[in-house]
Design a protein around this motif. Structure first.
Motif, short mmCIF file in Angstrom:
data_model
loop_
_atom_site.label_atom_id
_atom_site.label_comp_id
_atom_site.label_asym_id
_atom_site.label_seq_id
_atom_site.Cartn_x
_atom_site.Cartn_y
_atom_site.Cartn_z
N PRO A 199 -9.48 -2.34 -32.20
CA PRO A 199 -8.54 -2.27 -31.00
C PRO A 199 -8.61 -0.52 -30.41
CG PRO A 199 -7.07 -3.73 -32.36
CD PRO A 199 -8.29 -3.13 -33.21
N CYS A 235 -17.20 -9.71 -20.92
CA CYS A 235 -16.25 -8.62 -21.75
C CYS A 235 -14.83 -8.97 -21.21
CB CYS A 235 -16.59 -7.33 -21.03
SG CYS A 235 -18.24 -6.60 -21.72
N ARG A 236 -14.49 -9.35 -20.20
CA ARG A 236 -13.09 -9.59 -19.75
C ARG A 236 -12.52 -10.84 -20.71
NH1 ARG A 236 -14.73 -9.01 -14.48
NH2 ARG A 236 -15.26 -11.08 -14.12
N ARG A 237 -13.20 -11.84 -20.94
CA ARG A 237 -12.80 -12.84 -21.51
C ARG A 237 -12.38 -12.56 -23.12
NH1 ARG A 237 -17.66 -16.78 -21.18
NH2 ARG A 237 -18.01 -16.65 -18.92
N CYS A 238 -12.93 -11.30 -23.71
CA CYS A 238 -12.85 -10.80 -24.98
C CYS A 238 -11.87 -9.42 -24.96
CB CYS A 238 -13.88 -11.05 -25.84
SG CYS A 238 -15.47 -10.24 -25.28
N ASP A 239 -11.26 -9.18 -24.09
CA ASP A 239 -10.36 -7.90 -23.78
C ASP A 239 -11.18 -6.85 -24.17
OD1 ASP A 239 -8.15 -9.81 -23.76
OD2 ASP A 239 -7.98 -9.95 -25.74
N ALA A 245 -12.64 -3.84 -21.57
CA ALA A 245 -12.62 -3.36 -20.33
C ALA A 245 -13.53 -2.42 -20.01
CB ALA A 245 -11.13 -2.48 -20.10
N ARG A 255 -12.14 -1.80 -25.98
CA ARG A 255 -11.27 -3.04 -26.45
C ARG A 255 -10.03 -2.64 -26.17
NH1 ARG A 255 -10.45 -5.93 -32.32
NH2 ARG A 255 -8.84 -7.50 -31.68
N THR A 256 -9.11 -3.73 -25.43
CA THR A 256 -7.85 -3.34 -25.16
C THR A 256 -6.82 -4.37 -26.06
OG1 THR A 256 -7.93 -5.09 -23.30
CG2 THR A 256 -8.31 -2.79 -22.83
N GLY A 257 -7.43 -5.42 -26.36
CA GLY A 257 -6.59 -6.52 -27.15
C GLY A 257 -6.33 -5.85 -28.51
#
Length: 237
Positions: A145, A195-199, A201, A233-235
């Motif tokens: 993350p 990319c959006r689907r797996c957090d 940005a 990675r934001t998640g």
């Protein structure tokens, strides 16, 4: 070679057959040597590599892997061509660079080492696999993350067909004929959606252009042919 669903055996064979020429700057990989300083500059625009744990997906003969290691990164390189990895290991030994090379698919490594890397690079590979979205998702799982992801590929436009296939492969001879399949090129909007689907940005999209007169490559704002992308990675884990 490890078994993998997301692999085109013909693509792996193509790179394996040319493996001995990875470090010949006058052979078919010459364009990769020419753009490597630009790829490295793009990466270092977003992250200081010194001391970072970095994964190079689809590392081939180690051109980018060695460049990142020379900046102080702890680099792991993976590829499905054992022949290419043998060349990468030999060249690293000759130059005294420490890099861990493994013949494993990125999806398999993501199961073993999730969140283990500060940065993941996947350059000039997505257009050569049957399911590029699966590669993007695996890269996202591998980075911690807040970590960085770097991709480079070709846009699916009329201009990319003219420049990257007709121009580069048939007119200028920069690449062997048949290197690319225009139908496998990836629009930035498609990459951004994966990319959006797996957090992830995505915050930087930069083009790469070639001047046939000066025979020089440059980073630019035009992403209609080659482009590089950076995301974070934001998640959480």
């Amino acid at each position: 070679m490890e078994s993998s669903v997301n692999v085109d055996p013909q693509e792996v064979r193509k790179f394996s057959d040319a493996a001995s020429r990875w470090w010949d700057k006058d052979a078919e990989f010459q364009p990769l040597h020419a753009i490597n300083p630009l790829r490295l500059a793009f990466i270092e625009r977003h992250i200081s590599l010194s001391g970072k744990c970095v994964l190079d997906v689809g590392c081939g003969g180690g051109i980018l892997s060695e460049a990142m290691a020379s900046r102080g990164a702890q680099v792991t390189g993976i590829d499905l061509s054992e022949e290419s990895l043998d060349v990468a290991r030999l060249h690293a030994a000759e130059t005294g660079v420490e890099i861990a090379y493994h013949c494993v698919d990125v999806e398999g490594l993501a199961e073993e080492r999730p969140g283990c890397f500060d940065a993941v690079t996947c350059m000039e590979m997505l257009e050569h696999v049957p399911d590029p979205a699966s590669v993007v998702a695996a890269c996202a799982r591998l980075v911690r993350p807040g970590g960085h992801l770097f991709f480079s590929t070709l846009n699916r436009t009329a201009k990319s067909w003219l420049y990257a296939i007709v121009g580069a492969e048939y007119v200028l001879g920069l690449l062997p004929r048949g290197t690319h399949d225009h139908g496998h090129f990836i629009r930035p909007s498609e990459l951004a959606a994966w990319c959006r689907r797996c957090d992830i940005a995505m915050d930087d999209l930069t083009g790469l252009t070639y001047n046939p007169v000066s025979r020089q490559y440059h980073l630019c704002t035009d992403v209609n042919v080659n482009y590089l992308a950076h995301g974070t990675r934001t998640g959480a884990d």
